[in-house]
Design an enzyme around this catalytic site. Structure first.
Site, mmCIF file in Angstrom:
data_model
loop_
_atom_site.group_PDB
_atom_site.id
_atom_site.type_symbol
_atom_site.label_atom_id
_atom_site.label_comp_id
_atom_site.label_asym_id
_atom_site.label_seq_id
_atom_site.Cartn_x
_atom_site.Cartn_y
_atom_site.Cartn_z
ATOM 1 N N ASN A 249 0.868 -1.189 0.000
ATOM 2 C CA ASN A 249 0.000 0.000 0.000
ATOM 3 C C ASN A 249 0.906 1.240 0.000
ATOM 4 O O ASN A 249 1.657 1.472 0.948
ATOM 5 C CB ASN A 249 -0.897 -0.026 1.239
ATOM 6 C CG ASN A 249 -1.822 1.176 1.301
ATOM 7 O OD1 ASN A 249 -1.405 2.298 1.014
ATOM 8 N ND2 ASN A 249 -3.058 0.960 1.691
ATOM 9 N N HIS B 73 1.116 6.279 1.601
ATOM 10 C CA HIS B 73 1.912 7.244 2.368
ATOM 11 C C HIS B 73 3.078 7.856 1.589
ATOM 12 O O HIS B 73 3.674 8.824 2.034
ATOM 13 C CB HIS B 73 2.350 6.646 3.698
ATOM 14 C CG HIS B 73 1.147 6.386 4.574
ATOM 15 N ND1 HIS B 73 0.240 7.379 4.861
ATOM 16 C CD2 HIS B 73 0.674 5.257 5.148
ATOM 17 C CE1 HIS B 73 -0.735 6.872 5.599
ATOM 18 N NE2 HIS B 73 -0.495 5.580 5.787
ATOM 19 N N ARG C 292 3.373 18.966 0.738
ATOM 20 C CA ARG C 292 3.832 20.209 0.102
ATOM 21 C C ARG C 292 3.061 20.517 -1.178
ATOM 22 O O ARG C 292 3.458 21.402 -1.929
ATOM 23 C CB ARG C 292 5.328 20.093 -0.228
ATOM 24 C CG ARG C 292 6.215 20.188 0.983
ATOM 25 C CD ARG C 292 6.137 21.595 1.592
ATOM 26 N NE ARG C 292 6.837 21.678 2.845
ATOM 27 C CZ ARG C 292 8.095 22.055 2.987
ATOM 28 N NH1 ARG C 292 8.817 22.351 1.946
ATOM 29 N NH2 ARG C 292 8.631 22.118 4.180
ATOM 30 N N HIS D 78 -5.531 3.745 -1.831
ATOM 31 C CA HIS D 78 -6.870 4.113 -1.357
ATOM 32 C C HIS D 78 -7.204 5.496 -1.905
ATOM 33 O O HIS D 78 -6.579 6.491 -1.517
ATOM 34 C CB HIS D 78 -6.863 4.120 0.183
ATOM 35 C CG HIS D 78 -8.210 4.381 0.789
ATOM 36 N ND1 HIS D 78 -8.415 4.281 2.145
ATOM 37 C CD2 HIS D 78 -9.404 4.729 0.255
ATOM 38 C CE1 HIS D 78 -9.692 4.568 2.410
ATOM 39 N NE2 HIS D 78 -10.297 4.845 1.287
ATOM 40 N N ARG E 37 -9.327 8.199 -1.470
ATOM 41 C CA ARG E 37 -10.309 8.694 -0.490
ATOM 42 C C ARG E 37 -11.108 9.841 -1.093
ATOM 43 O O ARG E 37 -10.640 10.544 -1.991
ATOM 44 C CB ARG E 37 -9.584 9.177 0.772
ATOM 45 C CG ARG E 37 -8.849 8.073 1.506
ATOM 46 C CD ARG E 37 -8.268 8.610 2.799
ATOM 47 N NE ARG E 37 -9.293 8.753 3.804
ATOM 48 C CZ ARG E 37 -9.489 7.927 4.820
ATOM 49 N NH1 ARG E 37 -8.693 6.897 5.000
ATOM 50 N NH2 ARG E 37 -10.449 8.139 5.680
ATOM 51 N N ARG F 179 -6.807 12.975 0.257
ATOM 52 C CA ARG F 179 -5.743 13.472 1.144
ATOM 53 C C ARG F 179 -4.359 12.943 0.760
ATOM 54 O O ARG F 179 -3.356 13.524 1.111
ATOM 55 C CB ARG F 179 -6.036 13.133 2.597
ATOM 56 C CG ARG F 179 -5.968 11.654 2.911
ATOM 57 C CD ARG F 179 -6.092 11.401 4.388
ATOM 58 N NE ARG F 179 -7.421 11.686 4.887
ATOM 59 C CZ ARG F 179 -7.896 11.194 6.034
ATOM 60 N NH1 ARG F 179 -7.120 10.445 6.791
ATOM 61 N NH2 ARG F 179 -9.113 11.456 6.423
ATOM 62 N N GLU G 200 -8.437 0.447 -3.029
ATOM 63 C CA GLU G 200 -9.276 0.532 -1.816
ATOM 64 C C GLU G 200 -10.208 1.707 -1.996
ATOM 65 O O GLU G 200 -9.777 2.792 -2.412
ATOM 66 C CB GLU G 200 -8.395 0.845 -0.619
ATOM 67 C CG GLU G 200 -7.934 -0.338 0.151
ATOM 68 C CD GLU G 200 -7.117 0.138 1.331
ATOM 69 O OE1 GLU G 200 -7.429 1.180 1.920
ATOM 70 O OE2 GLU G 200 -6.140 -0.543 1.628
ATOM 71 N N THR H 150 -8.224 4.089 7.925
ATOM 72 C CA THR H 150 -9.466 3.328 8.005
ATOM 73 C C THR H 150 -9.585 2.721 9.399
ATOM 74 O O THR H 150 -8.710 1.970 9.820
ATOM 75 C CB THR H 150 -9.468 2.201 6.942
ATOM 76 O OG1 THR H 150 -9.010 2.752 5.713
ATOM 77 C CG2 THR H 150 -10.853 1.629 6.760
ATOM 78 N N GLU I 201 -11.028 -9.174 3.169
ATOM 79 C CA GLU I 201 -9.757 -8.833 3.811
ATOM 80 C C GLU I 201 -10.041 -8.705 5.300
ATOM 81 O O GLU I 201 -10.781 -7.812 5.726
ATOM 82 C CB GLU I 201 -9.193 -7.503 3.269
ATOM 83 C CG GLU I 201 -7.879 -7.147 3.961
ATOM 84 C CD GLU I 201 -7.223 -5.881 3.411
ATOM 85 O OE1 GLU I 201 -7.437 -5.558 2.224
ATOM 86 O OE2 GLU I 201 -6.514 -5.221 4.184
ATOM 87 N N HIS J 111 -3.803 -4.338 7.785
ATOM 88 C CA HIS J 111 -3.931 -3.180 8.682
ATOM 89 C C HIS J 111 -3.070 -3.377 9.928
ATOM 90 O O HIS J 111 -3.241 -4.331 10.659
ATOM 91 C CB HIS J 111 -5.378 -2.902 9.109
ATOM 92 C CG HIS J 111 -5.599 -1.426 9.313
ATOM 93 N ND1 HIS J 111 -5.170 -0.777 10.431
ATOM 94 C CD2 HIS J 111 -6.147 -0.482 8.506
ATOM 95 C CE1 HIS J 111 -5.474 0.516 10.312
ATOM 96 N NE2 HIS J 111 -6.046 0.728 9.153
ATOM 97 N N GLY J 112 -2.136 -2.460 10.071
ATOM 98 C CA GLY J 112 -1.275 -2.474 11.257
ATOM 99 C C GLY J 112 -0.215 -3.560 11.253
ATOM 100 O O GLY J 112 0.437 -3.787 12.273
ATOM 101 N N GLY K 2 1.100 -1.270 4.353
ATOM 102 C CA GLY K 2 1.511 0.037 3.888
ATOM 103 C C GLY K 2 2.467 0.769 4.802
ATOM 104 O O GLY K 2 3.666 0.894 4.509
ATOM 105 N N HIS K 3 1.967 1.246 5.930
ATOM 106 C CA HIS K 3 2.720 2.193 6.750
ATOM 107 C C HIS K 3 4.101 1.674 7.145
ATOM 108 O O HIS K 3 5.095 2.399 7.043
ATOM 109 C CB HIS K 3 1.906 2.557 7.996
ATOM 110 C CG HIS K 3 2.530 3.643 8.799
ATOM 111 N ND1 HIS K 3 3.394 3.399 9.839
ATOM 112 C CD2 HIS K 3 2.460 4.989 8.671
ATOM 113 C CE1 HIS K 3 3.803 4.540 10.330
ATOM 114 N NE2 HIS K 3 3.252 5.528 9.653
HETATM 115 N N1 PXP Z 1 -5.888 -2.764 4.297
HETATM 116 C C1 PXP Z 1 -6.830 -1.785 4.326
HETATM 117 C C2 PXP Z 1 -8.214 -2.124 3.914
HETATM 118 C C3 PXP Z 1 -6.489 -0.470 4.711
HETATM 119 O O1 PXP Z 1 -7.434 0.486 4.740
HETATM 120 C C4 PXP Z 1 -5.142 -0.178 5.020
HETATM 121 C C5 PXP Z 1 -4.756 1.218 5.363
HETATM 122 O O2 PXP Z 1 -4.880 2.040 4.265
HETATM 123 C C6 PXP Z 1 -4.214 -1.222 4.951
HETATM 124 C C7 PXP Z 1 -4.614 -2.508 4.616
HETATM 125 C C8 PXP Z 1 -2.765 -0.990 5.246
HETATM 126 O O3 PXP Z 1 -2.629 -0.693 6.595
HETATM 127 P P1 PXP Z 1 -1.202 -0.255 7.146
HETATM 128 O O4 PXP Z 1 -0.861 1.041 6.494
HETATM 129 O O5 PXP Z 1 -1.431 -0.145 8.622
HETATM 130 O O6 PXP Z 1 -0.245 -1.337 6.770
#
Ligand code: PXP
Length: 241
Positions: free
Chosen positions: A7, A10, A18, A43, A45, A49, A70, A101, A151, A191-192, A213-214
């Site tokens: 993902n 970011h 910027r 994603h 949105r 953003r 997403e 999310t 998911e 996620h996470g 992602g993060h």
């Molecule tokens: N899956 C979904 C559905 C999400 O909304 C996100 C965050 O955008 C992720 C996975 C990735 O999460 P993370 O950035 O915490 O890895």
């Protein structure tokens, strides 16, 4: 064996800080793909953003692996998906004030809308996944509306503190995966997830796709996004064998 979608939201977050043209998520996607990613996730949105329409359009033209979009089920966004035709959409809930999310999609409450969106995506040959809590009713609603995949939200696992809490969350993911597979759904997770907590989730047999992602983008600041992607793939491969 499970695969990784990176993902890259970011990367766009840094650009938007910027309102300039760098770093370009399209460049990031190339690096992730060259490092072995199975897919690229973004994603789009409603508040734009981070990822913008231009990014999704260019990614559709340049990503050779899977493009996973997403998105929420707002009509304006659904129309963009129909037009751009990513390989897969992952349907998520969306609140303007949230940092990321927060929860899973309520497929029970929005079953009628979900069934309609699934039909429209399938008409364009787009796979549909729902981002949901590992909850029986949500899984069944996803199956009954014709989704291809779910998911499972790993946020509660990622935030769990202490062995007992972690074990409980893993058991919920395991049970959710079982029910989803019995109902012919492919099972993704995300996620996470981080380099530190991926092992236990990757060990759950049957989870076939991770969206991360993060943690990868954070490591990319120091290691580069190619090596950061390769390192996560190495861990997924090692533990999902
Ligand atoms: N899956 C979904 C559905 C999400 O909304 C996100 C965050 O955008 C992720 C996975 C990735 O999460 P993370 O950035 O915490 O890895």
């Amino acid at each position: 064996m499970a695969v990784l979608n990176v993902n890259i939201d970011h990367v766009a977050t840094i650009r938007q800080a910027r309102l300039t043209d760098e770093p370009d998520p399209v460049w990031a996607a190339v690096q992730c793909e060259l490092a072995g990613a199975n897919g690229i996730t973004v994603h789009l949105r409603q508040d734009r953003r981070h990822i913008c329409d231009r990014d999704v359009r260019l990614l559709k033209q340049t990503v050779a692996c899977k493009l996973n979009l997403e998105m929420c089920m707002a009509e304006s966004i659904v129309k963009i998906a129909e037009e751009i035709k990513p390989d897969q959409v992952t349907l998520v809930p969306e609140k303007r004030a949230e940092l990321t999310t927060e929860g899973g999609l309520d497929c029970v409450r929005y079953k009628k809308r979900l069934a309609d969106v699934v039909k429209r995506m399938h008409k364009k040959r787009i796979l549909v996944s729902t981002f949901i809590a590992p909850d029986n009713e949500q899984i069944m609603a996803s199956a009954q509306t014709g989704c291809d995949a779910v998911e499972l939200h790993t946020g509660m696992y990622a935030n769990a503190v202490g062995k007992r809490a972690i074990k409980k969350r893993l058991a919920m993911l395991e049970d959710g995966k079982e029910l989803a597979m019995e109902n012919k759904l492919m099972v993704h997770a995300g996620h996470g997830l981080t380099y530190r907590n991926i092992a236990e989730v990757a060990r759950i047999k049957g989870l076939c796709e991770f969206n991360i992602g993060h943690s990868i983008v954070a490591r990319a600041m120091f290691a580069g996004i190619g090596p950061a992607t390769a390192e996560m793939i190495k861990l997924i491969d090692k533990f999902s064998l």
